[in-house]
Design a protein around this motif. Structure first.
Motif, short mmCIF file in Angstrom:
data_model
loop_
_atom_site.label_atom_id
_atom_site.label_comp_id
_atom_site.label_asym_id
_atom_site.label_seq_id
_atom_site.Cartn_x
_atom_site.Cartn_y
_atom_site.Cartn_z
N PHE A 1 60.31 56.39 88.56
CA PHE A 1 59.84 57.04 87.23
C PHE A 1 61.01 57.17 86.37
N LEU A 2 62.18 57.35 86.77
CA LEU A 2 63.34 57.71 85.82
C LEU A 2 63.60 56.28 85.32
N TRP A 3 63.47 55.11 86.11
CA TRP A 3 63.45 53.93 85.73
C TRP A 3 62.81 53.59 84.27
N TYR A 4 61.65 54.06 84.25
CA TYR A 4 61.01 53.80 82.92
C TYR A 4 61.00 54.91 82.06
N LEU A 5 61.52 56.12 82.52
CA LEU A 5 61.50 57.26 81.60
C LEU A 5 62.94 56.86 80.81
N ALA A 6 63.87 56.31 81.28
CA ALA A 6 65.28 55.84 80.63
C ALA A 6 65.03 54.61 79.71
N GLU A 7 63.75 53.92 79.88
CA GLU A 7 63.56 52.62 79.30
C GLU A 7 64.41 51.66 79.85
N VAL A 8 64.95 51.65 80.87
CA VAL A 8 65.74 50.49 81.29
C VAL A 8 64.72 49.26 81.33
N VAL A 9 63.26 49.28 81.69
CA VAL A 9 62.43 48.40 81.29
C VAL A 9 61.28 48.98 80.38
N ARG A 10 61.23 48.36 79.12
CA ARG A 10 60.51 49.18 78.07
C ARG A 10 58.88 48.30 78.24
N ALA A 11 57.94 49.17 79.04
CA ALA A 11 56.71 48.59 79.51
C ALA A 11 56.08 49.86 79.67
N ARG A 12 54.66 49.55 79.86
CA ARG A 12 53.74 50.67 80.21
C ARG A 12 53.98 51.29 81.54
N PRO A 13 54.42 52.49 81.70
CA PRO A 13 54.92 53.19 82.95
C PRO A 13 54.16 53.07 83.92
N THR A 14 52.62 53.52 83.52
CA THR A 14 51.75 53.95 84.75
C THR A 14 51.63 52.69 85.65
N ILE A 15 51.40 51.89 85.13
CA ILE A 15 50.91 50.47 85.88
C ILE A 15 52.08 49.96 86.50
N ASN A 16 53.25 49.78 85.87
CA ASN A 16 54.55 49.24 86.32
C ASN A 16 55.22 50.29 87.38
N ILE A 17 55.02 51.43 87.25
CA ILE A 17 55.49 52.30 88.36
C ILE A 17 54.66 51.96 89.68
N ALA A 18 53.44 51.83 89.50
CA ALA A 18 52.59 51.76 90.76
C ALA A 18 52.72 50.27 91.43
N VAL A 19 53.01 49.06 90.43
CA VAL A 19 53.40 48.04 90.99
C VAL A 19 54.54 47.85 91.49
N THR A 20 55.46 48.48 91.03
CA THR A 20 57.02 48.75 91.86
C THR A 20 56.75 49.38 93.04
N LEU A 21 56.04 50.52 93.34
CA LEU A 21 55.92 51.21 94.45
C LEU A 21 54.93 50.47 95.56
N LEU A 22 53.99 49.44 95.10
CA LEU A 22 53.25 49.15 96.09
C LEU A 22 54.18 47.82 96.53
N GLY A 23 55.02 47.36 95.86
CA GLY A 23 56.06 46.31 96.36
C GLY A 23 56.92 46.65 97.32
N ALA B 1 52.20 37.67 86.62
CA ALA B 1 50.62 38.02 86.40
C ALA B 1 50.82 39.12 85.29
N GLY B 2 51.98 39.18 84.42
CA GLY B 2 52.21 40.14 83.41
C GLY B 2 52.50 41.25 83.52
N TYR B 3 52.83 41.82 84.73
CA TYR B 3 53.39 43.11 85.01
C TYR B 3 54.79 42.99 84.83
N GLN B 4 55.73 44.20 84.59
CA GLN B 4 57.14 44.23 84.54
C GLN B 4 57.85 45.38 85.66
N PRO B 5 57.62 45.21 86.74
CA PRO B 5 58.14 45.89 87.72
C PRO B 5 59.46 46.20 87.80
N ALA B 6 60.02 47.11 88.33
CA ALA B 6 61.38 47.45 88.59
C ALA B 6 61.99 46.79 89.80
N THR B 7 62.23 45.22 89.44
CA THR B 7 62.60 44.39 90.53
C THR B 7 63.83 44.86 91.29
#
Length: 487
Positions: free
Chosen positions: A310-332, A270-276
């Motif tokens: 939060f640290l996953w996107y802060l350290a740019e393990v995945v370079r993507a928009r942090p807000t929406i992708n943090i929310a998607v990761t926690l939703l899953g 769907a275009g998101y980049q969660p921390a799978t």
């Protein structure tokens, strides 16, 4: 310096001198040499124009009248422009002040000019109101009156023109007139097509007009494959239940992890980049910790998952928009991991009671799905939530609820430590909670724009498609057991 120059010096902004700049008084010889070489300008004469001077009013001919001419002026007496064969007047240089004269632009001799002025002089000086047909018969409207003939009408006024306009024909032959249609009895109108489910839900709208008709609940599902896969899953589950808690825990971890993998894969499509990787690790860790430590494992694992997401996107393990992708990761994680971990909590009860509790949750959920499928496909006419799941009906909901209560009271009620009365309460609980899990998953699929979460189970879709209702049932059954105190 004159008074005028003093006033100009006061009004003009003062120039700021640099620290190295100074004033030096020069002698007469040096000043004369500077004047000769052109390094300085000589003093302006007294009659030279200065800043702020207003030029004198130009002398010469000017326009006598303005249009329209006043009634006291005869148009024939107005000065005419020079003829075309006359020499053009010499225009002043652009540096000279304006004269106020207007150059002539009329071409022709004096006679032509006179005719033009005569034509203008014939015009009236006030509008004429015409409300009768005879008012347009004057000589000055002869050409307009000719437009009344059909032969001279053009464009949209031409009543004889065809539908094929000649403005865009491009020299192509006009189509031949069609033959008169032969009368034939009208055919019955075709049945309205079945509306397709929207790929994305933007707002909830009223159901289509043809939702009152019966429709199959299964759609394009392969029922043979679905039944075969369902029997295989039931056989594997019963074998794990018979072997004990640990094999059942392993099966539960595998099923929940596969469901989480499908959900994160759907988010990526769907275009998101969660921390799978982080979400799957947290899901497995929570299920194992819940089996070992019980409910005490939930706060620690949930807190660590939130922080490390939060640290996953802060350290740019995945370079993507942090807000929406943090929310998607926690939703899953919360949807599949936290709710699925209640299967581990049910297995913590001693004396194989945990297996009986998990068996009751699974069997009543399966009974609800089977009842909803059967009654919905055979008698379903009233849509439950067509904007979310078009194939679900109120008849299917009631049928699934009824069959869930029967499975809880007549089957699970005779499995220790359940009783028929407590088994009936289990069926009631599952009949209320299971459709919520099913509808919530359908809502997410409609929003993303997909039909199934996966394709690993033929006839069912994905693992999450098969166990979406069970994820909502597991917490409800766990707290029902605590409330009934039957452990």
């Amino acid at each position: 310096m004159s008074d005028y120059e003093d006033e100009f010096e006061d009004e003009a902004p003062r120039r700021t001198r640099t620290p190295a700049e100074g004033v030096r008084i020069i002698g007469a010889e040096e000043a004369a040499a500077a004047l000769e070489t052109g390094q300085v300008a000589r003093r302006r004469p007294e009659d030279a124009p200065r800043y702020g001077d207003v030029p004198e009013k130009p002398q010469g001919p000017s326009t006598e009248y303005r249009f329209p001419l006043p009634e006291s002026v005869d148009p024939a007496s107005v000065r005419r422009p020079p003829p075309a064969n006359a020499e053009p007047p010499e225009l002043p240089h652009w540096t000279e002040p304006p004269t106020g004269e207007v150059p002539s632009v009329l071409a022709g001799d004096d006679a032509d000019v006179g005719e033009d002025l005569g034509a203008w002089s014939g015009l009236s000086r006030s509008p004429r109101w015409r409300d009768q047909g005879t008012d347009w018969e004057e000589d000055d409207f002869a050409e307009l009156a000719a437009l009344g003939d059909d032969d001279t009408r053009v464009g949209a006024l031409d009543v004889n023109r065809t539908e094929h306009s000649d403005l865009f024909s491009f020299d192509e032959p006009e189509p031949e007139p069609e033959a008169e249609p032969v009368y034939a009895p009208p055919e019955p109108p075709p049945a309205p097509p079945r509306p397709k489910a929207p790929t994305r839900i933007h707002s909830r709208t009223a159901p289509p007009a043809d939702y009152g008709a019966a429709r199959p609940h299964v759609g394009s599902r392969d029922m043979g494959a679905a039944v075969g896969v369902g029997v295989g899953i039931a056989a594997v589950a019963l074998a794990a239940f018979a072997m004990g808690n640990v094999p059942t825990l392993v099966l539960a971890v595998v099923v929940v992890t596969m469901a989480a993998m499908e959900l994160f894969a759907v988010f990526r499509r769907a275009g998101y980049q969660p921390a799978t990787l982080l979400g799957l690790s947290a899901t497995i860790a929570l299920m194992l910790a819940a089996y070992d430590k019980g409910t005490a494992a939930f706060p620690l694992v949930i807190a660590l998952t939130v922080v490390f997401t939060f640290l996953w996107y802060l350290a740019e393990v995945v370079r993507a928009r942090p807000t929406i992708n943090i929310a998607v990761t926690l939703l899953g994680f919360f949807w599949v991991g936290v709710l699925g971990a209640f299967a581990s909590l049910l297995l913590t009860f001693p004396d194989r009671h945990g297996i009986a509790f998990l068996l009751g949750a699974v069997l009543c959920t399966v009974a609800y799905d089977v009842g909803g499928l059967f009654f919905g496909s055979q008698m379903g006419t009233r849509p439950l939530m067509p904007e979310i799941s078009p194939n679900k009906t109120w008849e299917g909901l009631i049928g699934g609820f009824f069959l869930s209560c029967i499975a809880g009271g007549l089957i699970i009620g005779f499995v220790d430590p359940w009783t028929p009365g407590k088994g009936l309460l289990l069926g009631l609980t599952v009949g209320v909670v299971a459709p919520l899990g099913d509808l919530c998953q359908s809502m997410v699929k409609r929003d993303i724009g997909i039909k199934d979460m996966g394709s690993i189970l033929p006839g069912h879709g994905g693992v999450l498609d098969r166990f979406d209702a069970l994820l909502f049932v597991l917490p409800a059954v766990y707290y029902l057991v605590q409330l009934l105190d039957i452990a």
